[in-house]
Design a protein around this motif. Structure first.
Motif, PDB file in Angstrom:
ATOM      1  N   MET A   1       0.484  -0.833  -0.283  1.00 24.83           N
ATOM      2  CA  MET A   1      -0.009   0.413   0.502  1.00 24.83           C
ATOM      3  C   MET A   1       0.645   0.945   0.247  1.00 24.83           C
ATOM      4  O   MET A   1       1.881   1.301   0.458  1.00 24.83           O
ATOM      5  N   SER A   2       0.426   2.009  -0.261  1.00 22.00           N
ATOM      6  CA  SER A   2       1.183   3.054  -0.975  1.00 22.00           C
ATOM      7  C   SER A   2       1.288   4.222   0.333  1.00 22.00           C
ATOM      8  O   SER A   2      -0.083   3.763   0.690  1.00 22.00           O
ATOM      9  N   ALA A   3       2.296   5.276   0.675  1.00 23.29           N
ATOM     10  CA  ALA A   3       2.029   6.141   1.708  1.00 23.29           C
ATOM     11  C   ALA A   3       0.881   7.333   1.456  1.00 23.29           C
ATOM     12  O   ALA A   3       0.185   7.382   2.557  1.00 23.29           O
ATOM     13  N   THR A   4       0.165   7.344   0.077  1.00 23.44           N
ATOM     14  CA  THR A   4      -0.833   7.643  -0.464  1.00 23.44           C
ATOM     15  C   THR A   4      -2.559   7.531  -0.173  1.00 23.44           C
ATOM     16  O   THR A   4      -2.803   7.539   0.747  1.00 23.44           O
ATOM     17  N   GLN A   5      -2.218   5.945  -0.265  1.00 21.38           N
ATOM     18  CA  GLN A   5      -3.642   5.629   0.279  1.00 21.38           C
ATOM     19  C   GLN A   5      -3.422   5.147   1.921  1.00 21.38           C
ATOM     20  O   GLN A   5      -4.678   5.279   2.581  1.00 21.38           O
ATOM     21  N   GLU A   6      -2.124   4.869   2.235  1.00 15.34           N
ATOM     22  CA  GLU A   6      -2.451   5.127   3.654  1.00 15.34           C
ATOM     23  C   GLU A   6      -3.385   6.535   4.111  1.00 15.34           C
ATOM     24  O   GLU A   6      -3.774   6.328   5.477  1.00 15.34           O
ATOM     25  N   GLN A   7      -2.606   7.095   4.273  1.00 16.62           N
ATOM     26  CA  GLN A   7      -2.802   8.968   4.481  1.00 16.62           C
ATOM     27  C   GLN A   7      -3.991   9.060   4.094  1.00 16.62           C
ATOM     28  O   GLN A   7      -4.814   9.969   5.089  1.00 16.62           O
ATOM     29  N   VAL A   8      -4.440   8.793   3.076  1.00 25.24           N
ATOM     30  CA  VAL A   8      -6.435   8.381   3.156  1.00 25.24           C
ATOM     31  C   VAL A   8      -7.026   7.693   4.138  1.00 25.24           C
ATOM     32  O   VAL A   8      -7.937   8.615   4.879  1.00 25.24           O
ATOM     33  N   LEU A   9      -6.614   7.319   4.699  1.00 27.35           N
ATOM     34  CA  LEU A   9      -7.194   5.792   5.529  1.00 27.35           C
ATOM     35  C   LEU A   9      -6.990   6.828   6.734  1.00 27.35           C
ATOM     36  O   LEU A   9      -7.687   7.289   7.846  1.00 27.35           O
TER      37      LEU A   9
END
Length: 116
Positions: A1-9
């Protein structure tokens, strides 16, 4: 999972957390605060509804080939799952950590280990 996806969550989880009544969430102004004010049963009922809608959208997509409604319903299910996690003081990161723990473990082995 990319940092961006984790950031969205993480960002979404932060917004949901801010809607808890103890954090000033106002049920008259926020759908999530209203869910929290109704308690566990209302949140769990909503997840059941969203899960059913997701399954039905998947069945429709299987026939039609149009996956847009499936994505929409899955997003609703994930969102309400995040609300449930917050209700129980759990975070998306804890779910990601559990998924990471399971990586490389056979699904059949993992399921068998739960029975022990």
């Amino acid at each position: 999972m990319s940092a961006t996806q984790e950031q969205v969550l993480q960002h979404l989880a932060g917004i949901i957390e801010s809607r808890k009544l103890v954090n000033g969430g106002d049920p008259d102004k926020s759908y999530v605060a209203r869910l929290f004010s109704k308690g566990d049963d209302a949140i769990l009922k909503k997840i059941g509804e969203e899960a059913t809608e997701t399954v039905m959208a998947a069945k429709d997509a299987r026939v039609s080939g149009d996956h847009s409604k499936l994505l929409y319903e899955c997003a609703d299910l994930w969102f309400h799952s995040l609300v449930m996690l917050a209700q129980y003081d759990l975070t998306p990161q804890q779910v990601l950590d559990e998924l990471a723990r399971r990586e490389g473990i056979s699904g059949l082995e993992e399921k068998a280990a739960r029975k022990e």
